[in-house]
Design a protein around this motif. Sequence first.
Motif, PDB file in Angstrom:
ATOM      1  N   GLN A  15      -4.727 -82.086 -85.662  1.00 27.92           N
ATOM      2  CA  GLN A  15      -5.574 -80.919 -85.908  1.00 27.92           C
ATOM      3  C   GLN A  15      -4.725 -79.656 -85.993  1.00 27.92           C
ATOM      4  N   LYS A  16      -4.991 -78.848 -87.037  1.00 30.43           N
ATOM      5  CA  LYS A  16      -4.289 -77.581 -87.207  1.00 30.43           C
ATOM      6  C   LYS A  16      -5.043 -76.475 -86.494  1.00 30.43           C
ATOM      7  N   ALA A  17      -4.468 -76.004 -85.388  1.00 33.48           N
ATOM      8  CA  ALA A  17      -5.072 -74.867 -84.684  1.00 33.48           C
ATOM      9  C   ALA A  17      -4.771 -73.571 -85.416  1.00 33.48           C
ATOM     10  N   LEU A  18      -3.572 -73.486 -86.010  1.00 40.94           N
ATOM     11  CA  LEU A  18      -3.178 -72.349 -86.842  1.00 40.94           C
ATOM     12  C   LEU A  18      -2.580 -72.888 -88.132  1.00 40.94           C
ATOM     13  N   ASN A  19      -2.952 -72.283 -89.239  1.00 36.96           N
ATOM     14  CA  ASN A  19      -2.531 -72.802 -90.538  1.00 36.96           C
ATOM     15  C   ASN A  19      -1.880 -71.688 -91.366  1.00 36.96           C
ATOM     16  N   ASN A  20      -0.544 -71.622 -91.297  1.00 38.73           N
ATOM     17  CA  ASN A  20       0.224 -70.698 -92.135  1.00 38.73           C
ATOM     18  C   ASN A  20      -0.209 -69.235 -91.928  1.00 38.73           C
ATOM     19  N   ILE A  21      -0.196 -68.805 -90.659  1.00 34.15           N
ATOM     20  CA  ILE A  21      -0.633 -67.456 -90.283  1.00 34.15           C
ATOM     21  C   ILE A  21       0.492 -66.445 -90.513  1.00 34.15           C
ATOM     22  N   SER A  22       0.150 -65.293 -91.109  1.00 35.46           N
ATOM     23  CA  SER A  22       1.117 -64.211 -91.308  1.00 35.46           C
ATOM     24  C   SER A  22       0.443 -62.862 -91.094  1.00 35.46           C
ATOM     25  N   PHE A  23       1.088 -61.978 -90.324  1.00 35.81           N
ATOM     26  CA  PHE A  23       0.636 -60.596 -90.163  1.00 35.81           C
ATOM     27  C   PHE A  23       1.721 -59.813 -89.441  1.00 35.81           C
ATOM     28  N   LYS A  24       1.580 -58.490 -89.428  1.00 30.74           N
ATOM     29  CA  LYS A  24       2.514 -57.642 -88.682  1.00 30.74           C
ATOM     30  C   LYS A  24       1.745 -56.516 -88.011  1.00 30.74           C
ATOM     31  N   VAL A  25       2.302 -56.022 -86.907  1.00 28.93           N
ATOM     32  CA  VAL A  25       1.674 -54.955 -86.130  1.00 28.93           C
ATOM     33  C   VAL A  25       2.722 -53.906 -85.811  1.00 28.93           C
ATOM     34  N   ASP A  26       2.400 -52.636 -86.065  1.00 30.38           N
ATOM     35  CA  ASP A  26       3.313 -51.532 -85.806  1.00 30.38           C
ATOM     36  C   ASP A  26       2.991 -50.860 -84.469  1.00 30.38           C
ATOM     37  N   LYS A  27       3.839 -49.916 -84.062  1.00 28.85           N
ATOM     38  CA  LYS A  27       3.648 -49.168 -82.827  1.00 28.85           C
ATOM     39  C   LYS A  27       3.472 -47.686 -83.151  1.00 28.85           C
ATOM     40  N   PRO A  28       2.586 -46.948 -82.444  1.00 33.68           N
ATOM     41  CA  PRO A  28       1.527 -47.471 -81.561  1.00 33.68           C
ATOM     42  C   PRO A  28       0.300 -47.841 -82.378  1.00 33.68           C
ATOM     43  N   GLU A  29      -0.308 -48.939 -82.048  1.00 35.48           N
ATOM     44  CA  GLU A  29      -1.477 -49.428 -82.776  1.00 35.48           C
ATOM     45  C   GLU A  29      -2.260 -50.361 -81.863  1.00 35.48           C
ATOM     46  N   ILE A  30      -3.579 -50.245 -81.892  1.00 34.68           N
ATOM     47  CA  ILE A  30      -4.435 -51.183 -81.170  1.00 34.68           C
ATOM     48  C   ILE A  30      -5.094 -52.072 -82.211  1.00 34.68           C
ATOM     49  N   VAL A  31      -4.761 -53.349 -82.167  1.00 32.48           N
ATOM     50  CA  VAL A  31      -5.259 -54.303 -83.159  1.00 32.48           C
ATOM     51  C   VAL A  31      -6.165 -55.316 -82.478  1.00 32.48           C
ATOM     52  N   GLY A  32      -7.366 -55.456 -82.996  1.00 30.46           N
ATOM     53  CA  GLY A  32      -8.293 -56.453 -82.495  1.00 30.46           C
ATOM     54  C   GLY A  32      -8.135 -57.749 -83.253  1.00 30.46           C
ATOM     55  N   PHE A  33      -7.923 -58.828 -82.518  1.00 33.66           N
ATOM     56  CA  PHE A  33      -7.783 -60.164 -83.112  1.00 33.66           C
ATOM     57  C   PHE A  33      -9.122 -60.851 -82.908  1.00 33.66           C
ATOM     58  N   LEU A  34      -9.908 -60.886 -83.954  1.00 32.92           N
ATOM     59  CA  LEU A  34     -11.323 -61.227 -83.854  1.00 32.92           C
ATOM     60  C   LEU A  34     -11.594 -62.596 -84.460  1.00 32.92           C
ATOM     61  N   GLY A  35     -12.458 -63.364 -83.798  1.00 33.66           N
ATOM     62  CA  GLY A  35     -12.825 -64.662 -84.353  1.00 33.66           C
ATOM     63  C   GLY A  35     -13.760 -65.404 -83.424  1.00 33.66           C
ATOM     64  N   PRO A  36     -14.475 -66.391 -83.955  1.00 35.02           N
ATOM     65  CA  PRO A  36     -15.369 -67.191 -83.106  1.00 35.02           C
ATOM     66  C   PRO A  36     -14.569 -68.039 -82.131  1.00 35.02           C
ATOM     67  N   ASN A  37     -15.249 -68.592 -81.150  1.00 34.87           N
ATOM     68  CA  ASN A  37     -14.580 -69.479 -80.195  1.00 34.87           C
ATOM     69  C   ASN A  37     -13.938 -70.647 -80.935  1.00 34.87           C
ATOM     70  N   GLY A  38     -12.713 -70.979 -80.545  1.00 30.65           N
ATOM     71  CA  GLY A  38     -12.019 -72.098 -81.176  1.00 30.65           C
ATOM     72  C   GLY A  38     -11.342 -71.759 -82.482  1.00 30.65           C
ATOM     73  N   ALA A  39     -11.284 -70.470 -82.832  1.00 28.05           N
ATOM     74  CA  ALA A  39     -10.700 -70.085 -84.124  1.00 28.05           C
ATOM     75  C   ALA A  39      -9.175 -70.110 -84.105  1.00 28.05           C
ATOM     76  N   GLY A  40      -8.568 -70.055 -82.915  1.00 27.36           N
ATOM     77  CA  GLY A  40      -7.113 -70.056 -82.817  1.00 27.36           C
ATOM     78  C   GLY A  40      -6.530 -68.800 -82.196  1.00 27.36           C
ATOM     79  N   LYS A  41      -7.391 -67.927 -81.657  1.00 35.35           N
ATOM     80  CA  LYS A  41      -6.924 -66.652 -81.100  1.00 35.35           C
ATOM     81  C   LYS A  41      -5.961 -66.871 -79.925  1.00 35.35           C
ATOM     82  N   SER A  42      -6.399 -67.630 -78.934  1.00 33.79           N
ATOM     83  CA  SER A  42      -5.572 -67.839 -77.736  1.00 33.79           C
ATOM     84  C   SER A  42      -4.281 -68.577 -78.079  1.00 33.79           C
ATOM     85  N   THR A  43      -4.343 -69.504 -79.003  1.00 32.75           N
ATOM     86  CA  THR A  43      -3.140 -70.231 -79.412  1.00 32.75           C
ATOM     87  C   THR A  43      -2.107 -69.277 -79.988  1.00 32.75           C
ATOM     88  N   MET A  44      -2.542 -68.349 -80.844  1.00 29.23           N
ATOM     89  CA  MET A  44      -1.619 -67.381 -81.428  1.00 29.23           C
ATOM     90  C   MET A  44      -1.002 -66.504 -80.352  1.00 29.23           C
TER      91      MET A  44
END
Length: 298
Positions: A15-44
Amino acid sequence: MSILVEGVTKLYGNQKALNNISFKVDKPEIVGFLGPNGAGKSTMMKILTTYLSANEGVAIVNGYDVTTHKQKVQQSVGYLPEHNPLYLEMYAKEYLAFNAQIYKVNKTRIQEVIELTGLTEEAHKKIGQLSKGYRQRVGLANALLHNPDVLILDEPTTGLDPNQLVEIRNLIKTIGKTKTVFLSTHIMQEVEAMCDRVIIINKGEIVADKKLNQLRESKEQTVIVEFDYRVENAFLLKLPKVEKVVNTYDFVYEITFLTSEDMRSHVFDFAHDNKLKILQLNQKNASLETLFRDLTSN
C-alpha cells in the motif's frame, strides 16, 4: 527554504501511503497540511522528523537531508506529535528541565518557553493534573526549547474545548511570525484561522497547494447566523446576492452569498428590521470547504 520535499513515496507493504509527493515551505510561513483521516499526513510528518524513512524521493529540512543527516534535522526541528507523549507524573517545569538537559540548552530557556506558552501559573503542577489545553502547551514548550527554525505540529488542536482552541491558535500564530510552522489537521476552520497557505493531500497524493489569500478572493462566501427563534428560509432568500440558505440545526442558518462584499452587515440589518436577536454571526471561507470536498470526496 525551510522544507523541501521532492518525489517522496512511502510504502506499507503493497500500500502506498505517499505517492510521489513534492512541495516546499519557506520561512516564516504557517502551512496547513490538510486531508481526511488516513490521507498520509502523519506519515509525511514522521518522514520530515526522521521517525520514518521514505522508500523513494528526497526530503530536506533546514538544509539537511532527513536520511543522511538525521541528527542535524532533529536538532533544528521542534515536533509535537498527534498524541503528545508526556510523563504525567512529572511536574511541568521538571519535564522541561529534563528535556533541556537532553538538548543541552541554557537553563534560562526553560523560563522563556514557559512564559511564551502561557504556562507560568501551571509550571509547578504535575502534568497529569493539567487540562488537555495546558498539556498541549507543555508539548509546544518542549518543542520550542532548543529554539528550532521549523515547528512540525501533528493535529495540535485535537480534543481541545473552544477556549483552549483560541489560546493554542493564537500561540501558534505568534510563533509563526518568526518561524516556519507546518501543521497537519482535518479541521478547515483551524487552517483558515492560522495559516498562510494550505496543502491538501488525499490518498497519498497532493491535490492542491494554495495561498489562503487566493482562496479568500473567491466571490462566494458563507455567513453563519444564529437567531433567537426560527426564520423561514424564504425570508432569508430575499437578502441581496443570496445563492442558498441552509437551516443546519435549531435556529442556526448558513447563508451563501455570491459576492466578495462582507454580507454580515446585511444579515444584521435583516435581524434588526425583523426584531430578531442574533446569538452568533460568523463568516467562513466557503471556497476552502468546497475545494476540500471536491478534492477528497472520491
